[in-house]
Design an enzyme around this catalytic site. Structure first.
Site, PDB file in Angstrom:
ATOM      1  N   GLU A 111       0.885  -1.160   0.000  1.00  0.00           N
ATOM      2  CA  GLU A 111       0.000   0.000   0.000  1.00  0.00           C
ATOM      3  C   GLU A 111       0.920   1.206   0.000  1.00  0.00           C
ATOM      4  OE1 GLU A 111      -1.195   3.226   1.504  1.00  0.00           O
ATOM      5  OE2 GLU A 111      -1.683   2.132   3.327  1.00  0.00           O
TER       6      GLU A 111
ATOM      7  N   CYS B 186      -1.368   8.824   3.270  1.00  0.00           N
ATOM      8  CA  CYS B 186      -1.263   8.207   1.951  1.00  0.00           C
ATOM      9  C   CYS B 186      -2.531   8.427   1.136  1.00  0.00           C
ATOM     10  CB  CYS B 186      -0.964   6.714   2.083  1.00  0.00           C
ATOM     11  SG  CYS B 186      -2.165   5.816   3.082  1.00  0.00           S
TER      12      CYS B 186
END
Length: 833
Positions: free
Chosen positions: A255, A294
């Site tokens: 990720e 993120c």
């Protein structure tokens, strides 16, 4: 300086070397250090596979889920200590809430997923597959826990959430974890891990934590392990290419950071709610966690005619963002995690500035509140603008992992989609629009490049979790630059840690393997009616064949009149020409109702309620004068949580097959759910004979196992309670606060014992420390009389309720439940049971 410790191989330890200093992000003070020298990484991984894995794999999904719930409750009670430590990372209270309580929320959310899995250590996936015409050879898929460890390499920005979002998933799957937090914020992950270990909730070996960068961590992973990584795409690509991962075919989930885009719909012009929501959302995503997310918005894609309006509105919104010590209430944005991160963000800003204009922000001067901007890792929010985003590609390639974003225009929706896709894959995108056609056009065309898409408008705004909030039930990950992996995602996330295996065999064999009855498997004839059994004693395949029933014209007509279902096939036999029906046809739901009439056991027993209907099929019509019988078979058992005032129970799924009695052909089937009570095996049933036996055994010499009651004081306390139950004593107030009274009252229905250290609220009034009667024998008689008076009162007033100081108003049945718990408590206290 105290070192950050690691929890490995069942103990807390620290690295042997001096260590690398870790600085407070606000003050620049070195307050701890990270050292990893001396850790035996291969043995740490093996310890998890064996010690923790063996226990977790044997637990059922229900047990694992309840374990997570218990851990979440434990940590939530201790959350404040983590907030104080989190300020050192530069995070405000709101930032820390996302990290800390968001992390605990992941435990709660994954715990609730236990309801979607069977009550066994492994999962049965999908529907059975018939591999033969006769139905005697079939296949199914099972999913069992991998016999390895989950190695989690985490980023610095969410030390709590990042750890628990992943661990919650692998623990639910039955796989232990070795967590490697990023050094710059690992002290917060360590603090949470200390509480997790201290709780004793997890089996030993389920969690190990190495607080530091271990470059050799992948050198000894094995094929049954799973590796996850959160961080930069560049680092992720290096790890993904590790020879050991390739050699052992180790699953690797990445990720990575991504250039997430938010689009302003063409309808969302200034003055609309959507325009205001968009500006607020972008401002929040730029400044929450100082942009160190993120999922933050890096690209702001807006209609070309209102670029100036967006720029002005965003500038005004950012002007209101106060920067400084995150402990102060007036501060809205803290700092980055470290000075090194400030330099990294400034380098990225320099690159972006080559093709975009900085329209907001100042890297040279910064006003801070309650903190020294020079000592801390502070940076101003920075807003760029590029008017030619199709040619100026650096804004789609270079990410500044901080409070930095770029405005860019689009002409038509196709162009907005193209710009969003130029990021080459992201974790999330969003669009603010009140036009569902625009929303659909964007979502369908952009979805290939994004892991999640949020549509924001006035209807959803109040309850929306926002652009940057991953949710445990949804996929968190994205294609391309975002890593191509997934984290969480409800059941999908858990399945990443399970091995899917196709199994083949006879229906009878597969019933035993899966724990779910498969059609055409051998029946296990029940010795008595299945509805007489408690939940624990019912097993898949347990079956009952009923007697027969013949449907009549009158049955069908009466059912039509009762339900008002006058469909022609049931009521107008002159209209059957050209239809699939030959004669007056029984209603499908009459067939199921009649089947229930054949298999239902009428007397009161463990079956507490009908819980619903899961599937129902009518294979061919049934007509008047047709005769049927039913086969009732336990298909599956599913555990459940009890809410409110009801006894512990589970769900039993019953496979109901309806057969034509003339040729034994199946004509209908359904899966019916019942709520079935569990056995009460914790408490001794307090019959009159049992009570007399225990009281008669009691002597002056008996000593209490806990508390300070003497035998006589205990009996006088019971007498007093009976006098309350009968209504003789009611001049007191309920001691339990109103807000939790319902919850406390409901505990009467569970099978748990009373706590041994509880102080009776009316202790002083009941003279629990002062003898009332002349002797133990007199106390026995008075207790007996008080009990008889209580029984007589409810015999004469069966609908009455009387007050209890702890549990509130109780009816006759609830006093019986309390009596059983209460007598068990005190009789066990004196060793009488």
């Amino acid at each position: 300086m105290k070192k950050i410790q690691h929890y490995v191989q069942g103990q807390w330890t620290e690295g042997k070397e001096e260590g690398i200093p870790v600085l407070d992000a606000i003050t620049g003070e070195a307050f701890t250090s990270v050292a990893i020298e001396g850790l035996d990484i291969p043995e740490i991984l093996n310890y998890g596979r064996t010690k923790g894995g063996e226990i977790l794999r044997k637990m059922t999904f229900q047990e694992r889920g309840n374990m997570l719930k218990k851990l979440a409750l434990y940590l939530t009670k201790r959350k404040e200590q983590f907030y104080e430590l989190s300020y050192r990372t530069g995070a405000t209270r709101i930032d820390s809430w996302i990290d800390i309580e968001g992390g605990f929320g992941n435990l709660f959310a994954n715990a609730s997923l236990r309801k979607l899995f069977p009550n066994q250590p492994y999962h049965v996936e999908g529907d059975p597959i018939d591999l033969s015409r006769g139905g005697r050879f079939m296949a199914h898929h099972i999913m069992v826990p991998k016999k390895g460890v989950a190695v989690h390499i985490n980023a610095f920005n969410f030390p709590v959430w990042g750890m628990l979002e992943k661990c919650a998933v692998n623990w639910m799957a039955g796989v232990p974890a070795v967590v490697l937090p990023a050094p710059s914020s690992s002290y917060l992950a360590e603090a949470v891990a200390r509480e997790i270990i201290a709780s004793g909730v997890l089996p030993e070996g389920a969690l190990q934590i190495i607080n530091g960068t271990v470059k050799s961590i992948l050198d000894t992973v094995e094929s049954q392990d799973v590796v996850t990584f959160t961080g930069s795409a560049a680092t992720g690509r290096l790890l993904k290419a590790h020879p050991r991962l390739i050699q052992e075919a180790v699953p690797f989930t990445m990720e990575a950071d991504s250039l997430n885009a938010s689009i302003l719909g063409e309808d969302a012009v200034p003055g609309t709610p959507e325009f205001d929501l968009f500006i607020k959302e972008v401002r929040n995503e730029m400044t929450v966690k100082a942009g160190q997310k993120c999922t933050a918005i890096r690209r702001i894609i807006v209609p070309e005619g209102i670029v100036e309006d967006v720029q002005i509105a965003l500038g005004k919104a950012l002007d209101k963002v106060t920067i400084g010590d995150p402990r102060l209430k007036e501060v809205r944005m803290g700092s980055l995690v470290s000075k090194q991160q400030v330099e990294a963000v400034k380098n990225s800003i320099s690159d972006i500035a080559k093709e975009a204009e900085m329209v907001y922000g100042n890297l040279d001067t910064l006003d801070t509140i309650g903190a020294d901007a020079q000592k801390g890792a502070f940076i101003s929010p920075v807003l760029f603008r590029t008017d030619n985003p199709l040619q100026n590609t650096v804004v789609h390639e270079r990410e500044a992992f901080g409070p930095v974003s770029t405005i860019m225009p689009y002409k038509i929706m196709d162009e907005a989609v193209t710009l969003a896709q130029m990021g080459k894959g992201s974790l999330v995108s969003s669009i603010a629009t009140n036009d569902d056609k625009i929303a659909k056009e964007y979502v369908i065309n952009a979805a290939s490049h994004h892991g999640r898409i949020l549509v924001l408008n006035r209807e959803s705004a109040k309850q929306s979790t926002g652009h940057g909030s991953p949710l445990p039930y949804l996929v968190h990950g994205g294609p391309g630059r975002a890593g191509g992996g997934e984290e969480m995602g409800g059941m999908r996330g858990i399945k990443h840690y399970l091995q899917r295996t196709a199994i083949q065999g006879s229906p009878t064999t597969l019933t035993e393997i899966t724990g779910i009855y498969q059609q055409k498997a051998a029946y296990k004839e029940a010795e008595q009616h299945p509805f007489k059994y408690h939940w624990e004693d019912i097993q898949p395949g347990m079956s009952l064949k009923t007697h027969k029933r013949t449907f009549t014209d009158t049955d069908i007509i009466n059912f039509s009149n009762l339900t008002w279902d006058h469909f022609y096939a049931h009521t107008d036999i002159t209209s059957l020409d050209g239809s699939i029906f030959e004669k007056r046809t029984a209603h499908g739901y009459f067939i199921i109702s009649a089947a229930a009439g054949l298999f239902v056991y009428p007397n009161k027993g463990p079956v507490a309620a009908n819980y619903g209907l899961e599937e129902c099929r009518f294979l061919r019509p049934l007509y008047h004068n047709d005769t049927v019988y039913v086969r009732l078979t336990c298909k599956q058992k599913v555990d459940r949580d009890v809410a409110g005032a009801e006894h512990p129970s589970g769900i039993v799924k019953w496979f109901v097959e309806v057969f034509d009695a003339n040729n034994d052909e199946m004509v209908a089937f359904a899966t019916i759910l019942t709520m079935v009570q569990k056995k009460q095996e914790t408490l001794v049933e307090m019959t009159e004979a049992k009570i007399a036996e225990c009281v008669n055994k009691l002597t002056e010499e008996d000593k209490a196992k806990w508390g300070n009651l003497t035998p006589q004081l205990m009996l006088e306390h019971l007498e007093y309670t009976y006098r309350i139950a009968s209504g003789e004593i009611q001049d007191f107030n309920i001691a339990t606060p109103e807000k939790i009274l319902e919850k406390v009252h409901a505990t009467l229905y569970n099978y748990d014992k009373m706590p041994s250290g509880y102080d009776f609220p009316l202790a002083e009034r009941s003279r629990i420390t002062e003898l009332k009667h002349a002797s133990l024998e007199e106390a026995k008689e008075k207790m007996k009389e008080a009990r008889e008076a209580y029984l007589a009162y409810f015999q004469e007033h069966p609908e009455a309720k009387t007050k209890n100081v702890v549990f509130g108003e109780l009816n006759r049945y609830e006093w019986y439940l309390l009596e059983r718990k209460h007598l068990n408590h005190h009789f066990e206290q004196f060793g009488l049971i």
